[in-house]
Design a protein around this motif. Structure first.
Motif, PDB file in Angstrom:
ATOM      1  N   ARG A  29      14.231  78.442 -10.545  1.00  0.00           N
ATOM      2  CA  ARG A  29      14.507  77.373  -9.590  1.00  0.00           C
ATOM      3  C   ARG A  29      13.826  77.690  -8.273  1.00  0.00           C
ATOM      4  O   ARG A  29      13.709  78.849  -7.935  1.00  0.00           O
ATOM      5  CB  ARG A  29      16.026  77.241  -9.413  1.00  0.00           C
ATOM      6  N   PRO A  30      13.306  76.754  -7.531  1.00  0.00           N
ATOM      7  CA  PRO A  30      13.466  75.304  -7.656  1.00  0.00           C
ATOM      8  C   PRO A  30      12.398  74.631  -8.513  1.00  0.00           C
ATOM      9  O   PRO A  30      12.421  73.414  -8.653  1.00  0.00           O
ATOM     10  CB  PRO A  30      13.331  74.832  -6.213  1.00  0.00           C
ATOM     11  N   TYR A  31      11.468  75.435  -9.106  1.00  0.00           N
ATOM     12  CA  TYR A  31      10.390  74.816  -9.891  1.00  0.00           C
ATOM     13  C   TYR A  31      10.945  74.060 -11.098  1.00  0.00           C
ATOM     14  O   TYR A  31      10.473  72.965 -11.423  1.00  0.00           O
ATOM     15  CB  TYR A  31       9.384  75.884 -10.338  1.00  0.00           C
ATOM     16  N   ALA A  32      11.954  74.637 -11.732  1.00  0.00           N
ATOM     17  CA  ALA A  32      12.579  73.956 -12.874  1.00  0.00           C
ATOM     18  C   ALA A  32      13.189  72.632 -12.437  1.00  0.00           C
ATOM     19  O   ALA A  32      13.072  71.618 -13.134  1.00  0.00           O
ATOM     20  CB  ALA A  32      13.643  74.858 -13.499  1.00  0.00           C
ATOM     21  N   ASP A  33      13.833  72.636 -11.248  1.00  0.00           N
ATOM     22  CA  ASP A  33      14.421  71.394 -10.725  1.00  0.00           C
ATOM     23  C   ASP A  33      13.335  70.342 -10.482  1.00  0.00           C
ATOM     24  O   ASP A  33      13.525  69.165 -10.802  1.00  0.00           O
ATOM     25  CB  ASP A  33      15.156  71.669  -9.406  1.00  0.00           C
ATOM     26  N   TRP A  34      12.218  70.795  -9.887  1.00  0.00           N
ATOM     27  CA  TRP A  34      11.107  69.872  -9.616  1.00  0.00           C
ATOM     28  C   TRP A  34      10.581  69.258 -10.909  1.00  0.00           C
ATOM     29  O   TRP A  34      10.416  68.042 -11.012  1.00  0.00           O
ATOM     30  CB  TRP A  34       9.968  70.607  -8.903  1.00  0.00           C
ATOM     31  N   PHE A  35      10.294  70.126 -11.896  1.00  0.00           N
ATOM     32  CA  PHE A  35       9.728  69.637 -13.153  1.00  0.00           C
ATOM     33  C   PHE A  35      10.707  68.712 -13.880  1.00  0.00           C
ATOM     34  O   PHE A  35      10.307  67.684 -14.437  1.00  0.00           O
ATOM     35  CB  PHE A  35       9.331  70.804 -14.058  1.00  0.00           C
ATOM     36  N   ALA A  36      11.992  69.088 -13.882  1.00  0.00           N
ATOM     37  CA  ALA A  36      13.002  68.257 -14.547  1.00  0.00           C
ATOM     38  C   ALA A  36      13.130  66.911 -13.843  1.00  0.00           C
ATOM     39  O   ALA A  36      13.235  65.866 -14.498  1.00  0.00           O
ATOM     40  CB  ALA A  36      14.347  68.978 -14.570  1.00  0.00           C
ATOM     41  N   LEU A  37      13.098  66.922 -12.507  1.00  0.00           N
ATOM     42  CA  LEU A  37      13.188  65.674 -11.746  1.00  0.00           C
ATOM     43  C   LEU A  37      11.993  64.771 -12.037  1.00  0.00           C
ATOM     44  O   LEU A  37      12.157  63.562 -12.270  1.00  0.00           O
ATOM     45  CB  LEU A  37      13.274  65.977 -10.241  1.00  0.00           C
ATOM     46  N   VAL A  38      10.785  65.345 -12.045  1.00  0.00           N
ATOM     47  CA  VAL A  38       9.573  64.557 -12.322  1.00  0.00           C
ATOM     48  C   VAL A  38       9.628  63.982 -13.737  1.00  0.00           C
ATOM     49  O   VAL A  38       9.320  62.797 -13.958  1.00  0.00           O
ATOM     50  CB  VAL A  38       8.304  65.414 -12.112  1.00  0.00           C
ATOM     51  N   LEU A  39      10.039  64.812 -14.705  1.00  0.00           N
ATOM     52  CA  LEU A  39      10.172  64.337 -16.090  1.00  0.00           C
ATOM     53  C   LEU A  39      11.168  63.188 -16.173  1.00  0.00           C
ATOM     54  O   LEU A  39      10.912  62.165 -16.811  1.00  0.00           O
ATOM     55  CB  LEU A  39      10.645  65.477 -16.993  1.00  0.00           C
ATOM     56  N   PHE A  40      12.308  63.372 -15.504  1.00  0.00           N
ATOM     57  CA  PHE A  40      13.375  62.371 -15.574  1.00  0.00           C
ATOM     58  C   PHE A  40      12.935  61.053 -14.935  1.00  0.00           C
ATOM     59  O   PHE A  40      13.120  59.985 -15.519  1.00  0.00           O
ATOM     60  CB  PHE A  40      14.644  62.897 -14.889  1.00  0.00           C
ATOM     61  N   VAL A  41      12.368  61.124 -13.742  1.00  0.00           N
ATOM     62  CA  VAL A  41      11.945  59.910 -13.035  1.00  0.00           C
ATOM     63  C   VAL A  41      10.826  59.200 -13.803  1.00  0.00           C
ATOM     64  O   VAL A  41      10.839  57.965 -13.944  1.00  0.00           O
ATOM     65  CB  VAL A  41      11.514  60.229 -11.590  1.00  0.00           C
ATOM     66  N   THR A  42       9.868  59.966 -14.323  1.00  0.00           N
ATOM     67  CA  THR A  42       8.777  59.371 -15.113  1.00  0.00           C
ATOM     68  C   THR A  42       9.337  58.664 -16.346  1.00  0.00           C
ATOM     69  O   THR A  42       8.938  57.540 -16.665  1.00  0.00           O
ATOM     70  CB  THR A  42       7.769  60.453 -15.536  1.00  0.00           C
ATOM     71  N   ALA A  43      10.277  59.333 -17.020  1.00  0.00           N
ATOM     72  CA  ALA A  43      10.885  58.736 -18.211  1.00  0.00           C
ATOM     73  C   ALA A  43      11.673  57.482 -17.849  1.00  0.00           C
ATOM     74  O   ALA A  43      11.642  56.482 -18.584  1.00  0.00           O
ATOM     75  CB  ALA A  43      11.793  59.751 -18.898  1.00  0.00           C
ATOM     76  N   ALA A  44      12.372  57.513 -16.709  1.00  0.00           N
ATOM     77  CA  ALA A  44      13.143  56.343 -16.271  1.00  0.00           C
ATOM     78  C   ALA A  44      12.223  55.154 -15.994  1.00  0.00           C
ATOM     79  O   ALA A  44      12.556  54.008 -16.322  1.00  0.00           O
ATOM     80  CB  ALA A  44      13.957  56.690 -15.031  1.00  0.00           C
ATOM     81  N   VAL A  45      11.060  55.421 -15.414  1.00  0.00           N
ATOM     82  CA  VAL A  45      10.091  54.352 -15.130  1.00  0.00           C
ATOM     83  C   VAL A  45       9.537  53.778 -16.441  1.00  0.00           C
ATOM     84  O   VAL A  45       9.399  52.559 -16.592  1.00  0.00           O
ATOM     85  CB  VAL A  45       8.947  54.865 -14.229  1.00  0.00           C
ATOM     86  N   THR A  46       9.235  54.656 -17.404  1.00  0.00           N
ATOM     87  CA  THR A  46       8.705  54.163 -18.686  1.00  0.00           C
ATOM     88  C   THR A  46       9.751  53.349 -19.441  1.00  0.00           C
ATOM     89  O   THR A  46       9.392  52.516 -20.271  1.00  0.00           O
ATOM     90  CB  THR A  46       8.212  55.304 -19.600  1.00  0.00           C
ATOM     91  N   ASP A  47      11.036  53.581 -19.151  1.00  0.00           N
ATOM     92  CA  ASP A  47      12.097  52.801 -19.793  1.00  0.00           C
ATOM     93  C   ASP A  47      11.930  51.323 -19.465  1.00  0.00           C
ATOM     94  O   ASP A  47      12.134  50.446 -20.313  1.00  0.00           O
ATOM     95  CB  ASP A  47      13.469  53.306 -19.315  1.00  0.00           C
ATOM     96  N   TRP A  48      11.546  51.026 -18.237  1.00  0.00           N
ATOM     97  CA  TRP A  48      11.320  49.635 -17.848  1.00  0.00           C
ATOM     98  C   TRP A  48      10.013  49.124 -18.462  1.00  0.00           C
ATOM     99  O   TRP A  48       9.966  48.023 -19.008  1.00  0.00           O
ATOM    100  CB  TRP A  48      11.268  49.508 -16.323  1.00  0.00           C
ATOM    101  N   PHE A  49       8.963  49.955 -18.413  1.00  0.00           N
ATOM    102  CA  PHE A  49       7.641  49.526 -18.878  1.00  0.00           C
ATOM    103  C   PHE A  49       7.598  49.264 -20.373  1.00  0.00           C
ATOM    104  O   PHE A  49       6.977  48.290 -20.805  1.00  0.00           O
ATOM    105  CB  PHE A  49       6.576  50.561 -18.511  1.00  0.00           C
TER     106      PHE A  49
END
Length: 197
Positions: A29-49
């Protein structure tokens, strides 16, 4: 399986769910938090797309319709597991209780859908259910960012305290919407649950 772009996005979102947990296995941490956040937000955006593209391009498929809610639930369940697990040092029932409501509803509705089989496809996703998913995604993203703020600013920083509070409030709102939509889904399912003699 039909390999169109919407289905590929859904599959990538499904694979991103366990990927969040893997980040904490390979990175500190905090690199794991950063990567997990980026993965999560990217996945959330693709949910709409993926849903938008499937409808716009008339590429809706049965496999896509099946995988989409699974990917959503996997993202939310694994993210909540990570957040609760890594919040152990300042564990609070105010975090665990809404997470429990969300997890219980998602497991319950998944079981109900499996039991109903083809009938489940006739029970339309409501606008409130879409707001529920949006609220869950925003709350989880804010709670992930709290771990990043903690590392750089310290536990007592006002931004850490407020990101934690806002994240909790959003999680409670998401839990309330999750509970309401779960009850609504059960109510609509009841006519199909009656035993035939």
């Amino acid at each position: 399986m039909t390999w169109n772009l919407p289905n590929i996005l859904t599959l990538l979102r499904l694979l991103a769910a366990p990927g969040m947990a893997v980040m904490f296995l390979y990175f500190t941490r905090p690199y794991a938090d950063w990567f997990a956040l980026v993965l999560f937000v990217t996945a959330a955006v693709t949910d709409w797309f993926d849903g938008y593209l499937a409808r716009a391009w008339k590429q809706e498929t049965r496999i896509g319709a099946m995988m989409d809610p699974i990917a959503d639930k996997a993202m939310v369940v694994i993210a909540l597991m990570i957040i609760v697990g890594y919040s152990a040092e300042h564990w609070t029932p105010w975090l665990v209780l809404p997470a429990t409501v969300i997890l219980f509803r998602e497991v319950f509705v998944s079981g109900l859908r499996e039991y109903l089989g083809d009938v489940a496809g006739t029970l339309k996703v409501t606008k409130l259910a879409k707001w529920k998913t949006t609220a869950q995604m925003i709350a989880i993203a804010v709670l992930f960012s709290q771990g990043i703020f903690e590392h750089y600013l310290g536990m007592t920083s006002w931004s850490v305290v407020w990101s934690g509070r806002i994240g909790l409030w959003l999680l409670w709102i998401a839990a309330a919407l999750t509970l309401i939509t779960g009850i609504d889904y059960l109510r609509k399912s009841l006519p199909h649950l009656k035993e035939t003699r």
